[in-house]
Design a protein around this motif. Structure first.
Motif, PDB file in Angstrom:
ATOM      1  N   GLY A 266       0.816  -1.215   0.000  1.00  0.00           N
ATOM      2  CA  GLY A 266       0.000   0.000   0.000  1.00  0.00           C
ATOM      3  C   GLY A 266       0.843   1.255   0.000  1.00  0.00           C
ATOM      4  N   THR A 267       1.967   1.216   0.722  1.00  0.00           N
ATOM      5  CA  THR A 267       2.849   2.383   0.767  1.00  0.00           C
ATOM      6  C   THR A 267       3.517   2.619  -0.582  1.00  0.00           C
ATOM      7  OG1 THR A 267       3.260   2.011   3.123  1.00  0.00           O
ATOM      8  CG2 THR A 267       4.840   3.400   1.929  1.00  0.00           C
ATOM      9  N   LEU A 268       3.965   1.547  -1.215  1.00  0.00           N
ATOM     10  CA  LEU A 268       4.579   1.681  -2.536  1.00  0.00           C
ATOM     11  C   LEU A 268       3.575   2.264  -3.536  1.00  0.00           C
ATOM     12  CD1 LEU A 268       6.850   1.174  -4.569  1.00  0.00           C
ATOM     13  CD2 LEU A 268       6.012  -1.182  -4.806  1.00  0.00           C
ATOM     14  N   GLU A 269       2.349   1.770  -3.501  1.00  0.00           N
ATOM     15  CA  GLU A 269       1.340   2.266  -4.430  1.00  0.00           C
ATOM     16  C   GLU A 269       1.024   3.736  -4.158  1.00  0.00           C
ATOM     17  OE1 GLU A 269      -2.582   0.508  -6.575  1.00  0.00           O
ATOM     18  OE2 GLU A 269      -2.284  -0.007  -4.472  1.00  0.00           O
ATOM     19  N   ALA A 270       0.888   4.098  -2.886  1.00  0.00           N
ATOM     20  CA  ALA A 270       0.601   5.499  -2.540  1.00  0.00           C
ATOM     21  C   ALA A 270       1.742   6.417  -2.975  1.00  0.00           C
ATOM     22  CB  ALA A 270       0.355   5.621  -1.043  1.00  0.00           C
ATOM     23  N   TYR A 271       2.975   5.945  -2.834  1.00  0.00           N
ATOM     24  CA  TYR A 271       4.143   6.731  -3.237  1.00  0.00           C
ATOM     25  C   TYR A 271       4.130   6.986  -4.737  1.00  0.00           C
ATOM     26  CZ  TYR A 271       9.154   7.832  -3.793  1.00  0.00           C
ATOM     27  OH  TYR A 271      10.366   8.418  -4.106  1.00  0.00           O
ATOM     28  N   LYS A 279       5.717  13.430   1.180  1.00  0.00           N
ATOM     29  CA  LYS A 279       4.652  14.118   1.907  1.00  0.00           C
ATOM     30  C   LYS A 279       3.281  13.769   1.333  1.00  0.00           C
ATOM     31  CE  LYS A 279       7.393  18.094   3.449  1.00  0.00           C
ATOM     32  NZ  LYS A 279       7.553  19.565   3.399  1.00  0.00           N
ATOM     33  N   GLY A 280       3.205  13.694  -0.006  1.00  0.00           N
ATOM     34  CA  GLY A 280       1.927  13.328  -0.616  1.00  0.00           C
ATOM     35  C   GLY A 280       1.488  11.929  -0.227  1.00  0.00           C
ATOM     36  N   ALA A 281       2.433  10.978  -0.243  1.00  0.00           N
ATOM     37  CA  ALA A 281       2.104   9.609   0.165  1.00  0.00           C
ATOM     38  C   ALA A 281       1.710   9.566   1.637  1.00  0.00           C
ATOM     39  CB  ALA A 281       3.293   8.690  -0.100  1.00  0.00           C
ATOM     40  N   ALA A 282       2.417  10.343   2.458  1.00  0.00           N
ATOM     41  CA  ALA A 282       2.088  10.368   3.881  1.00  0.00           C
ATOM     42  C   ALA A 282       0.672  10.888   4.113  1.00  0.00           C
ATOM     43  CB  ALA A 282       3.106  11.234   4.621  1.00  0.00           C
ATOM     44  N   ARG A 283       0.288  11.931   3.360  1.00  0.00           N
ATOM     45  CA  ARG A 283      -1.077  12.451   3.498  1.00  0.00           C
ATOM     46  C   ARG A 283      -2.106  11.405   3.083  1.00  0.00           C
ATOM     47  NH1 ARG A 283       1.227  17.264   1.507  1.00  0.00           N
ATOM     48  NH2 ARG A 283       0.581  16.741  -0.614  1.00  0.00           N
ATOM     49  N   PRO A 289       5.911  11.311   7.226  1.00  0.00           N
ATOM     50  CA  PRO A 289       6.804  11.038   6.091  1.00  0.00           C
ATOM     51  C   PRO A 289       7.954  10.098   6.414  1.00  0.00           C
ATOM     52  CG  PRO A 289       6.203  13.351   6.122  1.00  0.00           C
ATOM     53  CD  PRO A 289       5.658  12.755   7.389  1.00  0.00           C
ATOM     54  N   ASN A 290       8.465  10.162   7.651  1.00  0.00           N
ATOM     55  CA  ASN A 290       9.567   9.265   8.018  1.00  0.00           C
ATOM     56  C   ASN A 290       9.118   7.805   8.024  1.00  0.00           C
ATOM     57  OD1 ASN A 290      11.369  11.337   8.241  1.00  0.00           O
ATOM     58  ND2 ASN A 290      11.198  11.539  10.473  1.00  0.00           N
ATOM     59  N   THR A 291       7.856   7.581   8.404  1.00  0.00           N
ATOM     60  CA  THR A 291       7.325   6.214   8.370  1.00  0.00           C
ATOM     61  C   THR A 291       7.237   5.719   6.938  1.00  0.00           C
ATOM     62  OG1 THR A 291       6.034   6.690  10.365  1.00  0.00           O
ATOM     63  CG2 THR A 291       5.407   4.747   9.083  1.00  0.00           C
ATOM     64  N   VAL A 292       6.793   6.588   6.037  1.00  0.00           N
ATOM     65  CA  VAL A 292       6.728   6.230   4.622  1.00  0.00           C
ATOM     66  C   VAL A 292       8.125   5.903   4.104  1.00  0.00           C
ATOM     67  CG1 VAL A 292       6.172   7.079   2.302  1.00  0.00           C
ATOM     68  CG2 VAL A 292       4.651   7.598   4.227  1.00  0.00           C
ATOM     69  N   LEU A 293       9.106   6.737   4.466  1.00  0.00           N
ATOM     70  CA  LEU A 293      10.478   6.507   4.003  1.00  0.00           C
ATOM     71  C   LEU A 293      11.010   5.178   4.523  1.00  0.00           C
ATOM     72  CD1 LEU A 293      12.900   7.641   2.484  1.00  0.00           C
ATOM     73  CD2 LEU A 293      13.613   8.772   4.599  1.00  0.00           C
ATOM     74  N   TYR A 294      10.744   4.850   5.788  1.00  0.00           N
ATOM     75  CA  TYR A 294      11.184   3.571   6.346  1.00  0.00           C
ATOM     76  C   TYR A 294      10.570   2.398   5.574  1.00  0.00           C
ATOM     77  CZ  TYR A 294      11.241  -0.465   9.436  1.00  0.00           C
ATOM     78  OH  TYR A 294      11.374  -1.738   9.936  1.00  0.00           O
ATOM     79  N   ARG A 298      12.216  -0.686   3.291  1.00  0.00           N
ATOM     80  CA  ARG A 298      11.899  -2.107   3.465  1.00  0.00           C
ATOM     81  C   ARG A 298      11.490  -2.740   2.133  1.00  0.00           C
ATOM     82  NH1 ARG A 298      13.054  -5.799   5.967  1.00  0.00           N
ATOM     83  NH2 ARG A 298      11.019  -6.730   6.459  1.00  0.00           N
ATOM     84  N   VAL A 299      10.715  -1.987   1.329  1.00  0.00           N
ATOM     85  CA  VAL A 299      10.343  -2.476  -0.005  1.00  0.00           C
ATOM     86  C   VAL A 299      11.597  -2.771  -0.817  1.00  0.00           C
ATOM     87  CG1 VAL A 299       9.306  -1.794  -2.215  1.00  0.00           C
ATOM     88  CG2 VAL A 299       8.073  -1.357  -0.079  1.00  0.00           C
ATOM     89  N   GLU A 300      12.565  -1.875  -0.770  1.00  0.00           N
ATOM     90  CA  GLU A 300      13.798  -2.064  -1.522  1.00  0.00           C
ATOM     91  C   GLU A 300      14.581  -3.275  -1.014  1.00  0.00           C
ATOM     92  OE1 GLU A 300      15.059   2.323  -3.122  1.00  0.00           O
ATOM     93  OE2 GLU A 300      15.650   1.813  -1.081  1.00  0.00           O
TER      94      GLU A 300
END
Length: 330
Positions: A266-271, A279-283, A289-294, A298-300
């Motif tokens: 879900g995070t990859l798709e939102a990104y 920031k857009g994915a976090a919203r 945003p740091n959670t999204v980056l983490y 992990r995806v990578e």
């Protein structure tokens, strides 16, 4: 009359089903098409009673005539639907605004005459099937948002003679005798106004445009894209991947390590949908945003993708699309 807006909209929807009950040609229309296209047109004509849509009512009716011919509605059936519209409109006024009936009844008759004549001309244009020579732009929208095509004349500013309608299995198509640059801003406004996903293609060959647009509707309906205007070429790599079992399996295998981690998918798709904005994915996700980056790190780690590389971003996007179309969970 302003207070009657919600009532008029409800009556417009009721009119659509009245057509289906009374007119066999309308009963054969797809349910979503009937509910959205016909109801929106009925509402546009009702608004003309207030003078708001009066300037555009004939252009709308011309386009309606073209669409109904392509949908297999006979001209007598279309004109009968208009008579039912007038009857239902008067009934709505008698029930909800009896004080305005004497004032508006002549206007209902006037609008009936205008739209009947304009739609008959549009019907004839569709039979001729001729667009002026020159560049063409085609747009397609799924049946879920069929009203978008009905409202196109309001946004595009083109005369009906430069528009041609076609009903495809997955949704309606509209061809415009204009380059994309001329109508692009109008298409964006149309997509925003109807909260719809529009697929567009530009070219000189009507049959090629039709094929590309129908393929886009067949593939795009399962992608759940946000409202906007999308060139059909964005789906060409996906179409090629689906035609190759080996290519399809490779893309699905790429995301397989994320299967036990739906939050990472879900995070990859939102990104990607946020156009690579943390920031857009976090919203979108309601996260920091740091959670999204983490999660992206992990995806990578799990997939071997490097999201700084354009090639890997393209692979990730295609893999998500294939997974969605193959019925994988979001």
């Amino acid at each position: 009359m302003g207070v009657l807006r919600s009532t008029l909209r409800a009556w417009a929807e009721a009119m659509a089903w009245h057509y289906a009950r009374e007119i066999p040609d309308y009963a054969r229309l797809d349910r979503a098409l009937l509910q959205r296209d016909v109801a929106v047109v009925s509402y546009e004509y009702l608004l003309a009673l207030e003078g708001e849509a009066e300037a555009r009512v004939e252009n709308v009716a011309l386009a309606v005539g073209q669409r109904r011919q392509r949908q297999g509605i006979s001209l007598p059936a279309l004109l009968r639907a208009y008579r039912l519209w007038a009857k239902d409109a008067l009934e709505a006024l008698r029930s909800e605004a009896p004080g305005h009936l004497a004032e508006l009844a002549p206007k209902v008759a006037e609008i009936l005459d205008r739209v009947s004549e304009a739609s008959a001309r549009g019907y004839q244009l569709a039979l001729e099937g001729v667009l002026p020579q020159g560049p063409l732009t085609g747009l397609a929208v799924g049946l879920k948002h069929a009203q978008t095509i009905a409202l196109a004349p309001r946004y595009l500013g083109l005369p009906p003679e430069r528009m041609a309608y076609h009903q495809a299995p997955f949704g309606p198509l509209l061809f415009l005798a204009a380059p994309l640059a001329e109508v692009e801003e109008g298409l964006k406004a149309l997509a925003r106004g109807c909260a719809a996903c529009l697929w567009v293609a530009e070219g000189a060959n009507l049959l090629e445009l039709q094929g590309d647009l129908e393929e886009a509707l067949a593939l795009g309906h399962g992608l759940d894209l946000p409202p906007g205007v999308y060139p059909v070429r964005l789906l060409w790599p996906l179409a090629m991947a689906l035609e190759s079992p080996k290519g399809r399996d490779r893309l699905l295998r790429l995301l397989a390590p994320l299967g036990p981690h739906p939050e990472l998918l879900g995070t990859l798709e939102a990104y990607l949908q946020a156009r690579l904005s943390l920031k857009g994915a976090a919203r979108r996700l309601g996260l920091h945003p740091n959670t999204v980056l983490y999660r992206l790190h992990r995806v990578e780690e799990l997939t071997g993708l490097r999201l700084q590389r354009v090639e890997d971003l393209c692979l990730a996007s295609m893999a998500l699309q294939v997974r969605r179309l193959m019925g994988g969970p979001r």
